[in-house]
Design a protein around this motif. Structure first.
Motif, mmCIF file in Angstrom:
data_model
loop_
_atom_site.group_PDB
_atom_site.id
_atom_site.type_symbol
_atom_site.label_atom_id
_atom_site.label_comp_id
_atom_site.label_asym_id
_atom_site.label_seq_id
_atom_site.Cartn_x
_atom_site.Cartn_y
_atom_site.Cartn_z
ATOM 1 N N ALA A 256 -23.059 52.117 15.483
ATOM 2 C CA ALA A 256 -23.987 53.350 14.976
ATOM 3 C C ALA A 256 -23.916 53.289 13.547
ATOM 4 N N LEU A 257 -22.519 52.740 12.943
ATOM 5 C CA LEU A 257 -22.684 52.679 11.506
ATOM 6 C C LEU A 257 -23.749 51.636 10.850
ATOM 7 N N HIS A 258 -23.693 50.651 11.681
ATOM 8 C CA HIS A 258 -24.641 49.465 11.318
ATOM 9 C C HIS A 258 -26.001 49.645 11.596
ATOM 10 N N GLY A 259 -26.443 50.686 12.238
ATOM 11 C CA GLY A 259 -27.910 50.965 12.392
ATOM 12 C C GLY A 259 -28.216 49.951 13.630
ATOM 13 N N CYS A 260 -27.519 49.448 14.710
ATOM 14 C CA CYS A 260 -27.841 48.635 15.629
ATOM 15 C C CYS A 260 -28.120 49.620 16.746
ATOM 16 N N THR A 261 -29.478 49.863 16.658
ATOM 17 C CA THR A 261 -30.072 50.775 17.410
ATOM 18 C C THR A 261 -30.304 50.216 19.202
ATOM 19 N N ASP A 262 -30.716 49.050 19.269
ATOM 20 C CA ASP A 262 -30.549 48.562 20.501
ATOM 21 C C ASP A 262 -29.183 48.407 21.513
ATOM 22 N N VAL A 263 -28.197 48.009 20.296
ATOM 23 C CA VAL A 263 -26.824 48.125 20.936
ATOM 24 C C VAL A 263 -26.215 49.345 21.384
ATOM 25 N N VAL A 264 -26.829 50.180 20.536
ATOM 26 C CA VAL A 264 -26.220 51.749 20.734
ATOM 27 C C VAL A 264 -26.721 52.132 22.286
ATOM 28 N N ARG A 265 -28.046 51.772 22.359
ATOM 29 C CA ARG A 265 -28.786 52.293 23.642
ATOM 30 C C ARG A 265 -28.024 51.626 24.605
ATOM 31 N N PHE A 266 -27.826 50.111 24.449
ATOM 32 C CA PHE A 266 -26.944 49.497 25.504
ATOM 33 C C PHE A 266 -25.752 49.869 25.915
ATOM 34 N N LEU A 267 -24.983 50.298 24.668
ATOM 35 C CA LEU A 267 -23.399 50.858 25.028
ATOM 36 C C LEU A 267 -23.557 52.179 25.839
ATOM 37 N N VAL A 268 -24.463 52.962 25.352
ATOM 38 C CA VAL A 268 -24.361 54.322 25.901
ATOM 39 C C VAL A 268 -24.792 54.204 27.297
ATOM 40 N N GLY A 269 -25.758 53.387 27.649
ATOM 41 C CA GLY A 269 -26.166 53.206 28.985
ATOM 42 C C GLY A 269 -25.314 52.234 29.994
ATOM 43 N N SER A 270 -24.756 51.326 29.371
ATOM 44 C CA SER A 270 -23.658 50.499 30.293
ATOM 45 C C SER A 270 -22.205 50.888 30.146
ATOM 46 N N VAL B 79 -31.102 58.185 19.202
ATOM 47 C CA VAL B 79 -30.631 57.605 20.258
ATOM 48 C C VAL B 79 -29.591 58.394 20.979
ATOM 49 N N LEU B 80 -28.510 58.508 20.086
ATOM 50 C CA LEU B 80 -27.175 59.195 20.375
ATOM 51 C C LEU B 80 -27.442 60.687 20.924
ATOM 52 N N VAL B 81 -28.333 61.242 20.105
ATOM 53 C CA VAL B 81 -28.756 62.771 20.811
ATOM 54 C C VAL B 81 -29.084 62.684 21.956
ATOM 55 N N ASP B 82 -30.260 61.861 22.190
ATOM 56 C CA ASP B 82 -31.129 61.829 23.187
ATOM 57 C C ASP B 82 -30.406 61.394 24.405
ATOM 58 N N LEU B 83 -29.767 60.332 24.440
ATOM 59 C CA LEU B 83 -29.143 59.548 25.516
ATOM 60 C C LEU B 83 -27.540 60.029 25.684
#
Length: 359
Positions: free
Chosen positions: A175-189, A219-223
């Motif tokens: 999140a701190l580094h703005g890795c949006t795809d990674v955040v989406r993956f981590l939240v989902g997996s 992404v963090l708010v939505d997912l």
């Protein structure tokens, strides 16, 4: 650049086979880095030289001044052929350089899954941590490669469940580094709790916003249903953190999307976003908050206004903005006025310019 270094860098095999120095290069160490010829050849992927140097007796475990071994260099630079050769030769797969970084950790700083596979096949330990408490998964999360994270989880499906020495998860790091795809993956997996906090009470959402990564925050708010009003250990909400950091887009995101008050208080000191922006000398944020209706007269628990805070920080630009918007002076609980807190000539001049506006 020495002749030896240049020859190793440019793959000048003839230099090493026929140089009149009669193998003196085997004990070469770069004066600044301590690199041996094997380090250099490994870094640049010259397999013929690596083979030659090992045959001549250079140890695969030779270290430079950073504690790096040739395997570290090859792994960090994605030199898959060198990595495989060194491992087959018997190089220690989990050797540590300074700060306790392994070749696998260095490989995770690059988008090179083939190197990671080769290291894992030789038994690289995924659970090892560097001096900051980061394992390979933490590092891969920072670099933003979902492919590498998936590869690591394939070998250990609980690897995500780790925290650094200051309590930060890989989700914080991404999140701190703005890795949006990674955040989406981590939240989902992965099963990170909603609003998981580090040792300072900071959430991944706070990290994303204070670094200005609004897309990641969304992404963090939505997912992940992240709470935009969650407080850290100092009682600060995201709206305070973005004001402190000078992130204008993130500030508007919070105020407009979630209809937060521009005068939201911290629970510990009753500071508003205007207070924290003034403390850091964030002229643009101070001006923006004032245009959005921030109350210039609100006091914290020390009876200090944003004008006190700006003056104490010697931020002339903020002081002028606050005075222009009607800030008046008063005594804090220690009997100090904002004007008396001014030390620098520039701040004093601003007060003199607006002296008639100060009661």
């Amino acid at each position: 650049m020495s002749r030896v270094y240049k020859a190793a860098q440019t793959n000048d095999e003839n230099f090493f086979r026929f140089d009149n120095g009669a193998d003196t290069y085997l004990s070469y160490a770069h004066e600044k880095s301590g690199d041996s010829v094997l380090h250099i050849a490994s870094r640049y992927g010259h397999l013929n030289l690596v083979s030659l140097f090992l045959e001549k007796g250079v140890s695969p475990e030779i270290v430079n001044l950073d504690g790096k071994r040739p395997l570290h260099e090859a792994a960090q630079n994605g030199q898959i052929d060198i990595v495989k050769y060194l491992l087959d030769y018997g190089a220690i797969v989990d050797c540590l350089k300074r700060a306790d970084w392994t070749p696998l950790m260095l490989a995770c700083t690059k988008n090179g899954p083939e190197v990671i596979r080769a290291l894992l096949q030789k038994g690289a330990d995924l659970a090892l941590r560097n001096k900051d408490g980061w394992n390979s998964f933490h590092i891969a999360a920072r670099e933003g490669s979902v492919e590498i994270l998936q590869l690591l989880l394939h070998h250990d499906d609980q690897l995500w469940n780790t925290v650094s020495k200051n309590g930060r998860t890989p989700l914080h790091t991404a999140a701190l580094h703005g890795c949006t795809d990674v955040v989406r993956f981590l939240v989902g997996s992965c099963d990170y709790p909603c609003d998981v906090v580090d040792s300072c009470g900071t959430t991944p959402l706070m990290d994303a916003l204070r670094a200005g990564h609004v897309d990641t925050a969304q992404v963090l708010v939505d997912l992940h249903k992240a709470d935009v009003q969650k407080e850290d250990k100092l009682g600060r909400q995201p709206v305070h953190l973005v004001s402190e950091a000078g992130e204008l887009e993130a500030l508007d995101f919070l105020l407009d999307t979630f209809h937060l008050s521009v005068d939201t208080r911290t629970t510990s000191t009753h500071c508003t976003p205007l207070h924290v922006a003034a403390k850091e000398g964030q002229d643009a944020i101070v001006g923006h908050l004032l245009r959005r209706g921030a109350d210039v007269h609100l006091l914290d628990t020390s009876l200090r206004s944003a004008l006190h805070i700006a003056s104490g920080g010697q931020h002339a630009g903020c002081v002028e903005l606050l005075l222009k918007h009607g800030a008046g002076d008063s005594q804090d609980k220690h009997g100090q006025t904002a004007r008396h807190m001014a030390r620098k000539d520039g701040v004093k001049q601003v007060f003199r310019k607006y002296l008639d506006h100060i009661t």
